[in-house]
Design a protein around this motif. Sequence first.
Motif, short mmCIF file in Angstrom:
data_model
loop_
_atom_site.label_atom_id
_atom_site.label_comp_id
_atom_site.label_asym_id
_atom_site.label_seq_id
_atom_site.Cartn_x
_atom_site.Cartn_y
_atom_site.Cartn_z
N SER A 22 0.80 -1.06 -0.04
CA SER A 22 0.00 -0.13 0.08
C SER A 22 0.84 1.17 0.06
N PHE A 23 1.33 1.64 -1.13
CA PHE A 23 2.11 3.04 -1.55
C PHE A 23 1.25 4.16 -0.69
N GLY A 24 1.65 4.86 0.36
CA GLY A 24 1.17 6.07 0.73
C GLY A 24 0.68 5.58 2.31
N ASN A 25 0.81 4.36 2.46
CA ASN A 25 0.53 3.70 3.82
C ASN A 25 1.64 3.45 4.36
N VAL A 26 2.10 4.36 5.42
CA VAL A 26 3.33 4.30 6.05
C VAL A 26 3.65 2.81 6.81
N PRO A 208 -3.04 15.98 -3.46
CA PRO A 208 -1.60 15.53 -2.91
C PRO A 208 -0.42 15.29 -4.14
N GLN A 209 0.60 15.71 -3.69
CA GLN A 209 1.74 15.52 -4.72
C GLN A 209 2.42 14.38 -4.73
N LYS A 210 2.58 13.53 -3.33
CA LYS A 210 3.63 12.57 -3.22
C LYS A 210 2.56 11.02 -3.46
N PHE A 211 1.84 11.13 -2.52
CA PHE A 211 0.82 9.77 -2.30
C PHE A 211 -0.26 10.09 -2.97
N GLY A 247 0.88 10.53 4.97
CA GLY A 247 0.62 9.05 5.58
C GLY A 247 -0.86 8.95 5.82
N VAL A 248 -1.75 10.07 5.76
CA VAL A 248 -3.06 9.82 5.90
C VAL A 248 -3.68 9.44 4.92
N PHE A 249 -3.75 8.13 4.60
CA PHE A 249 -4.32 7.53 3.20
C PHE A 249 -5.72 7.57 3.24
N HIS A 250 -6.41 7.43 4.55
CA HIS A 250 -7.88 7.59 4.45
C HIS A 250 -8.40 8.61 5.63
N MET A 361 -2.37 -3.31 12.94
CA MET A 361 -1.91 -2.00 12.75
C MET A 361 -0.40 -2.14 12.03
N GLN A 362 0.13 -3.15 12.05
CA GLN A 362 1.55 -3.32 11.27
C GLN A 362 1.22 -3.12 9.72
N ASN A 363 0.05 -3.39 9.27
CA ASN A 363 -0.40 -3.00 7.94
C ASN A 363 -1.19 -1.65 7.73
#
Length: 445
Positions: A22-26, A208-211, A247-250, A361-363
């Motif tokens: 999940s790119f954008g999910n740190v 957003p520019q990055k994620f 990193g706030v993907f949702h 959480m680790q995902n």
Amino acid sequence: MKHFEANFDGLVGPTHNYAGLSFGNVASLNNAAATSSPKDAAKQGLKKAKALADLGLVQGMFAPQERPDIHSLRRMGFSGTDSDILNKAAKEAPALLRACCSASSMWTANAATVSPSADTHDGKLHFTPANLVDKLHRSIEPTTTGNILQATFNDSRYFKHHQHLPEHTSFGDEGAANHTRLCSEYGHAGVELFVYGQEATNPSAPRPQKFPARQTLEASQAVARLHQLDDDGTVYIQQNPDVIDQGVFHNDVIAVGNQNVLFYHEQAFLNTQAKLTEIKNKFGESALHFIEVPTSKVAIQDAVKSYLFNTQVVTLPSGEMAIIAPTNCQENPAVFAYLNELVTLNTPIKQVLYFDVKQSMQNGGGPACLRLRVAMNQDEVAAVNQHTLMNDGLFNRLNQWVDKHYRDRLLVADLADPQLLIESRTALDELTQIMQLGSVYQFQR
Ligand SMILES: NCCC[C@H](NC(=O)CCC(=O)O)C(=O)O
């Protein structure tokens, strides 16, 4: 008539693993290739769900999806027996195999958007599965999600099921993770907040520019149309693109609501003041609590690491509210201090209960990601498939089922093991009997 807000948690599937998909999910990226424990993951989830049932809340479970997803691998051109397919995919396209093995359906906040009957014109409870087009491994969920939703809410007198939105980035839809409902009582018409990351059809609008911004305004509007919501009962808010890039993907990583409480970070939205005013005007007379957490108390990085906002704010039978938080919030000093202060303030939130859901959480999935909220009246609750509702019997049965079928440890390299496919299908076949779901999986059809 009595009203409830039920939580339906996703049972963690037997292939739970850390593949960094999940790119954008740190968290997903940072834990790529770590060893997972499907057994611990499933048990952590069951424990949280059971605790909520024991608090007197209506709690249900959704079955996980069939993984490895051989059907999708066949669509991608792999052929032969099931084990040939696993073999070839592992050799020729390991990234595709990983995408077809994720247990990501556990995060049922992304399963669908739900509008309770008090909000809809036809007086039915509406479901639209999320298409999850932004991530390959999640884009293969919606059809089976629809099957599971229909098997759980299987009475057309009360429940209306829609097909997921068109599978194009213009309609990127992540379901209830970007949707919150405010109301005075669960059974009264509420205000549904749709939070989106970008406007697909307006290239000059902020983004957003990055994620990636996974949710579009166009998708949110389409869901509101399908669900027959009133303009007076809907508010569209753009998520702050800067926090998506952190990193706030949702939206549910930065805000959560329950009844008359909206709990959010100062930097969560764009045009915050105007949007809060719109919410107030549409909400009407009753008192609203906007609990805004300033950056000076909790930095975005702390919110992302601890999942302070990926908590469940629930109304207990006493009428008081409690926060269901991950233990990660106790481990972060700024966040723990904030929560200790919050329960002393003049808001309906009076206690915080902590749960270890670290495997999830680790995902990047906290307590709120693991549940889909469905506000229902007592007739609707009675019309739900009762074998999906949490109680002592189901809890014991599911724990035994996990003990029997799940591995203690799983590595990404194990995903190609044909034995894992057999174990998963055996487990899910038995589960559909326990939960009386019928043949919801491809391999059963
Ligand atoms: N609502 C929480 C969703 C978390 C989910 N993580 C994942 O899919 C990670 C899977 C992996 O990397 O193996 C996601 O980003 O959609």
